[in-house]
Design an enzyme around this catalytic site. Structure first.
Site, PDB file in Angstrom:
ATOM      1  N   SER A   9       0.838  -1.193   0.000  1.00 46.22           N
ATOM      2  CA  SER A   9       0.000   0.000   0.000  1.00 46.22           C
ATOM      3  C   SER A   9       0.874   1.244   0.000  1.00 46.22           C
ATOM      4  O   SER A   9       1.646   1.489   0.928  1.00 46.22           O
ATOM      5  CB  SER A   9      -0.907   0.003   1.230  1.00 46.22           C
ATOM      6  OG  SER A   9      -1.554   1.253   1.306  1.00 46.22           O
ATOM      7  N   HIS A  34      -1.378  -1.206  -4.186  1.00 45.17           N
ATOM      8  CA  HIS A  34      -2.652  -0.803  -3.567  1.00 45.17           C
ATOM      9  C   HIS A  34      -2.647   0.711  -3.345  1.00 45.17           C
ATOM     10  O   HIS A  34      -1.710   1.260  -2.763  1.00 45.17           O
ATOM     11  CB  HIS A  34      -2.795  -1.552  -2.235  1.00 45.17           C
ATOM     12  CG  HIS A  34      -4.072  -1.314  -1.505  1.00 45.17           C
ATOM     13  ND1 HIS A  34      -5.220  -2.061  -1.735  1.00 45.17           N
ATOM     14  CD2 HIS A  34      -4.394  -0.438  -0.517  1.00 45.17           C
ATOM     15  CE1 HIS A  34      -6.186  -1.641  -0.918  1.00 45.17           C
ATOM     16  NE2 HIS A  34      -5.715  -0.650  -0.175  1.00 45.17           N
ATOM     17  N   ASP A  36      -4.769   4.022  -1.847  1.00 47.29           N
ATOM     18  CA  ASP A  36      -5.847   4.421  -0.937  1.00 47.29           C
ATOM     19  C   ASP A  36      -6.340   5.831  -1.237  1.00 47.29           C
ATOM     20  O   ASP A  36      -5.642   6.810  -0.970  1.00 47.29           O
ATOM     21  CB  ASP A  36      -5.337   4.349   0.506  1.00 47.29           C
ATOM     22  CG  ASP A  36      -5.115   2.917   0.947  1.00 47.29           C
ATOM     23  OD1 ASP A  36      -6.074   2.133   0.893  1.00 47.29           O
ATOM     24  OD2 ASP A  36      -3.972   2.580   1.324  1.00 47.29           O
ATOM     25  N   MET A  38      -8.845   8.714  -0.319  1.00 47.49           N
ATOM     26  CA  MET A  38      -9.679   9.139   0.826  1.00 47.49           C
ATOM     27  C   MET A  38     -10.181  10.557   0.612  1.00 47.49           C
ATOM     28  O   MET A  38      -9.437  11.405   0.123  1.00 47.49           O
ATOM     29  CB  MET A  38      -8.852   9.095   2.110  1.00 47.49           C
ATOM     30  CG  MET A  38      -8.207   7.752   2.383  1.00 47.49           C
ATOM     31  SD  MET A  38      -7.398   7.730   3.988  1.00 47.49           S
ATOM     32  CE  MET A  38      -6.511   6.182   3.893  1.00 47.49           C
ATOM     33  N   HIS A  67      -8.492   1.493  -3.866  1.00 49.95           N
ATOM     34  CA  HIS A  67      -9.415   1.356  -2.743  1.00 49.95           C
ATOM     35  C   HIS A  67     -10.054   2.717  -2.493  1.00 49.95           C
ATOM     36  O   HIS A  67      -9.419   3.624  -1.960  1.00 49.95           O
ATOM     37  CB  HIS A  67      -8.585   0.871  -1.539  1.00 49.95           C
ATOM     38  CG  HIS A  67      -9.366   0.700  -0.271  1.00 49.95           C
ATOM     39  ND1 HIS A  67      -8.752   0.462   0.938  1.00 49.95           N
ATOM     40  CD2 HIS A  67     -10.700   0.728  -0.006  1.00 49.95           C
ATOM     41  CE1 HIS A  67      -9.677   0.351   1.882  1.00 49.95           C
ATOM     42  NE2 HIS A  67     -10.855   0.519   1.336  1.00 49.95           N
ATOM     43  N   MET A  69     -12.119   5.103  -0.561  1.00 56.60           N
ATOM     44  CA  MET A  69     -12.748   5.387   0.734  1.00 56.60           C
ATOM     45  C   MET A  69     -13.412   6.744   0.602  1.00 56.60           C
ATOM     46  O   MET A  69     -12.964   7.748   1.171  1.00 56.60           O
ATOM     47  CB  MET A  69     -11.685   5.360   1.844  1.00 56.60           C
ATOM     48  CG  MET A  69     -11.290   3.945   2.233  1.00 56.60           C
ATOM     49  SD  MET A  69      -9.686   3.874   3.043  1.00 56.60           S
ATOM     50  CE  MET A  69      -8.632   3.794   1.608  1.00 56.60           C
ATOM     51  N   MET A 138     -11.634  -5.163   5.805  1.00 59.41           N
ATOM     52  CA  MET A 138     -10.799  -4.188   6.534  1.00 59.41           C
ATOM     53  C   MET A 138     -10.491  -4.721   7.930  1.00 59.41           C
ATOM     54  O   MET A 138     -11.396  -5.065   8.690  1.00 59.41           O
ATOM     55  CB  MET A 138     -11.523  -2.838   6.669  1.00 59.41           C
ATOM     56  CG  MET A 138     -11.729  -2.066   5.377  1.00 59.41           C
ATOM     57  SD  MET A 138     -10.217  -1.688   4.479  1.00 59.41           S
ATOM     58  CE  MET A 138      -9.272  -0.770   5.698  1.00 59.41           C
ATOM     59  N   ASP A 176      -6.901  -5.934   4.524  1.00 62.82           N
ATOM     60  CA  ASP A 176      -6.265  -4.613   4.484  1.00 62.82           C
ATOM     61  C   ASP A 176      -6.232  -3.980   5.868  1.00 62.82           C
ATOM     62  O   ASP A 176      -7.280  -3.683   6.444  1.00 62.82           O
ATOM     63  CB  ASP A 176      -7.054  -3.737   3.497  1.00 62.82           C
ATOM     64  CG  ASP A 176      -6.415  -2.380   3.266  1.00 62.82           C
ATOM     65  OD1 ASP A 176      -5.291  -2.148   3.747  1.00 62.82           O
ATOM     66  OD2 ASP A 176      -7.061  -1.533   2.596  1.00 62.82           O
TER      67      ASP A 176
END
Ligand code: DX5
Ligand code: ZN
Length: 224
Positions: A9, A34, A36, A38, A67, A69, A138, A176
């Site tokens: 990640s 990966h 993230d 957000m 991913h 979020m 998660m 994750d």
């Protein structure tokens, strides 16, 4: 044990030397990178959006596991796909019409993932599991790297594995948050297929060796 994937990640990488950090992943045994995303609304943190994903796409040779979020992910699915995402995961908790979003992702050609917060039970996916390419379980509350692994996640993985086996689908189980060499083996034994690892990889003294070690877990068993 089956063949499993390692997805470092990038959240835990040093963003002042992004190219070097991505080259490290390129030259390693990692399977995916990966990312993230957000928004400061679904989670109490803000990272980056499609502009950065697009730049990373140019630097990275591995598939991008994005991913999301974010709230209202359906507004941005196509743009993350255009930016180069290979897997797009949305949160169960952020979608009122999850079936529609999953098929929206698939229509772009990306693999469709659904992420579950630690408190969200597996059975909520019972009526959609056949359509989902990946479930991201998660094991921390999403928003930050470097948090402590939540142990109730292990029985959750087992439950999900059972559901996938019973329905005979090819859905991958991704885990994750707080994943590292200390718990990778138990997670794989419980049924995980994809290990996301942020700090355990990027804060290691030798990230590539750590990735290799995570990748090699279970291999000896096959030889015996
Ligand atoms: C947390 C993110 C994770 C994070 C994991 O919200 O979804 O992908 O980067 O970081 P570690 O492995 O450090 O817990
Ligand atoms: Zn993540």
């Amino acid at each position: 044990m089956r063949h499993h994937f390692i997805a470092p990640s990038l959240l835990a990488a040093d963003f002042t030397k992004l190219q070097a950090e991505i080259d490290l992943v390129n030259d390693s045994d990692a399977d995916w990178l990966h990312l993230d995303v957000m928004d400061g609304r679904f989670v109490p943190n803000i990272t980056f959006g499609m502009l950065i994903v697009e730049a990373i796409r140019k630097m990275c040779k591995k598939p991008l596991d994005v991913h999301l979020m974010i709230v209202e992910p359906e507004k941005y699915v196509e743009r993350f796909r255009d930016a180069g995402a290979d897997v797009i995961s949305v949160h169960y908790e952020a979608c009122d019409h999850l079936h529609r979003v999953v098929h929206q992702i698939k229509a772009t050609g990306a693999k469709a993932g659904v992420a579950l917060n630690p408190h969200t039970p597996i059975h909520l996916l019972e009526d959609l599991i056949e359509d989902i390419d990946l479930v991201c379980v998660m094991s921390v509350n999403p928003g930050f790297g470097g948090q402590k692994f939540i142990y109730q996640t292990i029985p959750k993985i087992r439950k999900l594995k059972e559901l996938i086996t019973t329905r005979n689908t090819r859905t991958l189980i991704e885990i994750d948050g707080g994943v590292g060499l200390q718990n990778a083996e138990s997670l794989l034994q419980a049924g995980a297929d994809v290990l996301v690892a942020g700090n355990s990889v990027f804060s290691a003294s030798d990230p590539k060796a750590t990735i290799r070690q995570m990748k090699e877990i279970g291999k000896l068993e096959i030889l015996v």
